[in-house]
Design an enzyme around this catalytic site. Sequence first.
Site, PDB file in Angstrom:
ATOM      1  CG  ASP A 184      -1.926   1.153   1.036  1.00 30.67           C
ATOM      2  OD1 ASP A 184      -2.891   0.914   0.387  1.00 30.67           O
ATOM      3  OD2 ASP A 184      -1.871   2.144   1.755  1.00 30.67           O
ATOM      4  CE1 TYR A 311      -5.233   6.895  -0.381  1.00 29.34           C
ATOM      5  CE2 TYR A 311      -4.488   7.293   2.036  1.00 29.34           C
ATOM      6  CZ  TYR A 311      -4.875   6.229   0.863  1.00 29.34           C
ATOM      7  OH  TYR A 311      -5.325   5.025   1.222  1.00 29.34           O
ATOM      8  CG  HIS A 364      -4.218  -3.901   0.536  1.00 31.12           C
ATOM      9  ND1 HIS A 364      -3.776  -3.435  -0.683  1.00 31.12           N
ATOM     10  CD2 HIS A 364      -4.286  -2.621   1.421  1.00 31.12           C
ATOM     11  CE1 HIS A 364      -3.397  -2.207  -0.570  1.00 31.12           C
ATOM     12  NE2 HIS A 364      -3.845  -1.849   0.705  1.00 31.12           N
TER      13      HIS A 364
END
Length: 391
Positions: A184, A311, A364
């Site tokens: 990630d 982000y 994930h």
Amino acid sequence: MPDAPPRPEPFVPQTAPEVLDDLRARLRATRWPDTPEDAGWSLGTDLAYLRELVAYWADEFDWPAQEAALARFPRFRVELGGLGIHFVHVRAAAPAGPVLPLVLSHGWPDSFWRYSKVIPLLTDPGAHGADPADAFDVVVPDMPGYGYSDRPTGPPLDSIAVAGLWAELMDVLGHPRFGAAGGDMGSHVSRYLGLDHPDRVVAVHRTDAGVPVYTGDPADLTPEERAWIEGAGAWGATEGAYAAMHRTKPQTAAFGLTDSPAGLAAWIVEKLRAWSDCDGDVERRFTKDEILTNVTLYWLTGTIGSSMRMYRANAAIAPAQHAGRVEVPSGFSLFPGDVVRPPRAWLERTANVVRVTEPARGGHFAPFEEPELYAEELRTFFRPYRAAAPG
């Protein structure tokens, strides 16, 4: 006189009882939304499941026990780049050969929690039925704005800047050469460690290649690469609303998620379910205690807003930096339950690929979902590079 080098200090957090009392009061006062009949998880987090989880959090979840369990790891804080960085540092147990230092980088929505199951398997493989010669010195930092690391008060740091901090951290810990691994957001950080610090990093392992960024001529891509990029776009249209919010207006969401523990749990548990190899049943992969340990770390540290802002920082990385090719040896373990899994052609376009595997299970959050499989992936991949970086 030159400045003294940064000095890590032992760190063992202890939560005051009144903080937990406030949390329970907020949980019991949750104002619940309505939901259409039989909506389930189709519109986001399932109301019935979240009610069950919140009731457990308020009345049965034992945070002091979970906090004590996490304290089994040696944990420290050190100032790097003007920020206090929290990290786990576990030395190899009874090494039977060259010890490889390994920095593990987590993603969102988690912290050092992601690696809490796999650390003992990596530092003491002989105690878990594996070869003692495969032991690592393991370092697991919380990224700035996550977990027990400081929240940046100015602009958020992107993955390139965090990679620079990790290179400095490994230097402070006496590891001039080391391996890097992550998934990630941690995949981005590990990638930039390989790109920007190739003299320090012996090899890079990742569980994904991130969401594709490509500015060249699509005709230069293979059919598999074009299909993957189209598929990633389709995934973003149906599953990427959270990321759009994080990249554009994270502060708006942060108000509600920082004030409401039920809202925070809803934001996180939906991703644990959607991104894990659980066939729609989140508790096939994570117990309530495991879910709530992760969520409670976010609640107590007040880091949901600062974690989302990363982000926005990463969205501003220049396309030319995305295009860089990692030349240090790179390996990928593509777990079947992960999202937007890349084709090998894309991996080879972006890195010096020496190994790609597709484990049978896991998603994930592979280090937490399948710690034994993940540990074996790392042991096998890094085995040829041990002599290059003695601990």
